[in-house]
Enzyme design. Structure first.
Site, PDB file in Angstrom:
ATOM      1  N   GLY A  37       0.825  -1.214   0.000  1.00 31.47           N
ATOM      2  CA  GLY A  37       0.000   0.000   0.000  1.00 31.47           C
ATOM      3  C   GLY A  37       0.855   1.257   0.000  1.00 31.47           C
ATOM      4  O   GLY A  37       2.065   1.214   0.210  1.00 31.47           O
ATOM      5  N   VAL A  58      -1.948  -7.179   9.963  1.00 24.99           N
ATOM      6  CA  VAL A  58      -3.079  -7.923  10.547  1.00 24.99           C
ATOM      7  C   VAL A  58      -2.820  -9.423  10.658  1.00 24.99           C
ATOM      8  O   VAL A  58      -3.623 -10.137  11.257  1.00 24.99           O
ATOM      9  CB  VAL A  58      -4.402  -7.683   9.768  1.00 24.99           C
ATOM     10  CG1 VAL A  58      -4.809  -6.225   9.831  1.00 24.99           C
ATOM     11  CG2 VAL A  58      -4.322  -8.182   8.341  1.00 24.99           C
ATOM     12  N   GLY A 103     -11.876 -13.101  14.750  1.00 25.99           N
ATOM     13  CA  GLY A 103     -11.838 -13.083  16.219  1.00 25.99           C
ATOM     14  C   GLY A 103     -12.210 -11.705  16.749  1.00 25.99           C
ATOM     15  O   GLY A 103     -12.984 -11.577  17.713  1.00 25.99           O
ATOM     16  N   TYR A 146      -2.090 -17.363  -3.403  1.00 31.56           N
ATOM     17  CA  TYR A 146      -3.188 -16.395  -3.341  1.00 31.56           C
ATOM     18  C   TYR A 146      -4.530 -17.134  -3.361  1.00 31.56           C
ATOM     19  O   TYR A 146      -5.379 -16.926  -2.496  1.00 31.56           O
ATOM     20  CB  TYR A 146      -3.065 -15.457  -4.546  1.00 31.56           C
ATOM     21  CG  TYR A 146      -4.060 -14.326  -4.593  1.00 31.56           C
ATOM     22  CD1 TYR A 146      -4.062 -13.328  -3.611  1.00 31.56           C
ATOM     23  CD2 TYR A 146      -4.979 -14.222  -5.637  1.00 31.56           C
ATOM     24  CE1 TYR A 146      -4.955 -12.273  -3.670  1.00 31.56           C
ATOM     25  CE2 TYR A 146      -5.868 -13.167  -5.698  1.00 31.56           C
ATOM     26  CZ  TYR A 146      -5.858 -12.197  -4.717  1.00 31.56           C
ATOM     27  OH  TYR A 146      -6.752 -11.145  -4.791  1.00 31.56           O
TER      28      TYR A 146
END
Ligand code: UDP
Length: 326
Positions: A37, A58, A103, A146
């Site tokens: 990004g 993440v 979660g 992927y």
């Protein structure tokens, strides 16, 4: 005020989603580890009180204070060049990243939408691809990192939905193009546009008879927004069914850019799907959605965007950061 977490916020789709949710009046938390990004895509949001940015990977535990209404999981390398260079990170963000966000959704009682892909259909033996088709994916081919991560993402998302009653959505995104794509990410739209801008020949892989169906970013974002707001937990294809061969597409780019580039042919990458076209019957029925922007109109907008960038900005668009900070 609704509070929404968008992962992959500094990426192509993530940054456009941030814009949309800010425009809808949400408080938006953008999260990104900046591996692919670019903060430039969201820097216009930094002055807003309703926007905050968290530099975080993440694939490691995700913690946020306070309430959360929605999570949109869009963190992932998404172009063949990227996921071939960073295969382990690609597998981790689709699997561990999704697990962490499910979660988080569970403890916050938030609704979560995960970004899946037409790649779950692999090199499809059914055409066009409807959501019922289970795909033809090679787990060990170069795209397997992927495709299988996204298939796992769908599987664990449905498990959380069925086992924990979590409010989940799965979008299967077909080829999408728009402003803020990286010029060198290997995807065909920025590849051809970058070549046109630099006066280079257009590189068609294989004989160019493989097909794709390209969706303009605004249509894609509208489809994703409607899906999140719906109550439908099964996967939904979002894409534009207007199919073209890559060779015809290269010719379209040449006429659009008004240049006299030649087309040159390069070897077809391994596992490059021969055909791809979304069946969007489900999106039409459930979301009342269909794409509105014709390819000629969308491509013109994107070419104007790339042309409007300064040489310095264009060079930055070539930049790629593969150094994971955390
Ligand atoms: N492609 C091409 N020339 C390029 C880049 C891509 O002919 O410079 C082809 C590629 O082989 C594929 C199609 O364009 O058949 C779309 O490629 P992209 O990477 O954009 O998306 P995906 O293959 O993931 O659909």
């Amino acid at each position: 005020m609704k509070k929404t977490l968008i992962t992959g916020a500094a990426g192509f789709l993530g940054s456009h989603l941030c814009d949309r949710f800010i425009a809808e009046g949400h408080h938006v938390i953008g999260m990104d580890n900046l591996i692919t990004g670019d903060l430039k895509n969201i820097e216009h949001l930094f002055p807003l009180e309703r926007f905050e940015f968290h530099h975080h990977n993440v694939s490691t535990f995700v913690h946020l204070e306070g309430k959360l209404d929605y999570i949109l999981h869009f963190a992932s390398p998404a172009s063949p060049i990227d996921y071939l260079k960073i295969p382990i990170e690609t597998l981790k963000v689709g699997s561990l990243g999704t697990l962490n966000l499910l979660g988080l959704a569970k403890v916050k009682n938030a609704k979560i939408l995960v970004a899946s892909t037409s790649e779950v259909y692999g090199d499809p033996l059914v055409h066009p691809q409807s959501e019922e088709y289970n795909g033809n994916v090679s787990p060990i081919g170069p795209r397997g990192v992927y495709d299988e991560a996204k298939r796992f993402m769908e599987s664990i998302t449905m498990a959380y939905h069925r086992h924990h009653g979590l409010d989940t959505r799965i979008v299967r995104i077909f080829n999408t193009y728009g402003s803020r794509m990286r010029l060198n990410d290997g995807r065909v739209v920025p590849a051809f546009m970058g070549q046109a801008l630099r006066g280079e020949d257009l590189t068609v892989f294989g004989d160019g008879s493989q097909t794709r169906s390209f969706c303009y970013i605004d249509d894609q974002i509208e489809g994703i927004y409607r899906l999140l707001m719906s109550d439908y937990a099964e996967p939904v294809n979002i894409g534009n069914p207007d199919e073209t061969t890559i060779l015809e597409f290269a010719q379209e780019i040449i006429s659009l850019t008004g240049t006299d580039q030649k087309i040159i042919f390069k070897p077809l990458p391994t596992d490059d799907p021969l055909q791809r076209q979304p069946d969007i019957t489900r999106a039409k029925q459930i979301l009342g959605w269909e794409p509105k922007v014709h390819r000629s109109e969308g491509l013109k907008k994107v070419f104007d965007y790339f042309k409007s960038l300064s040489p310095d900005e264009l060079q930055k668009k070539e930049h790629r950061n593969f150094n994971l900070k955390n």
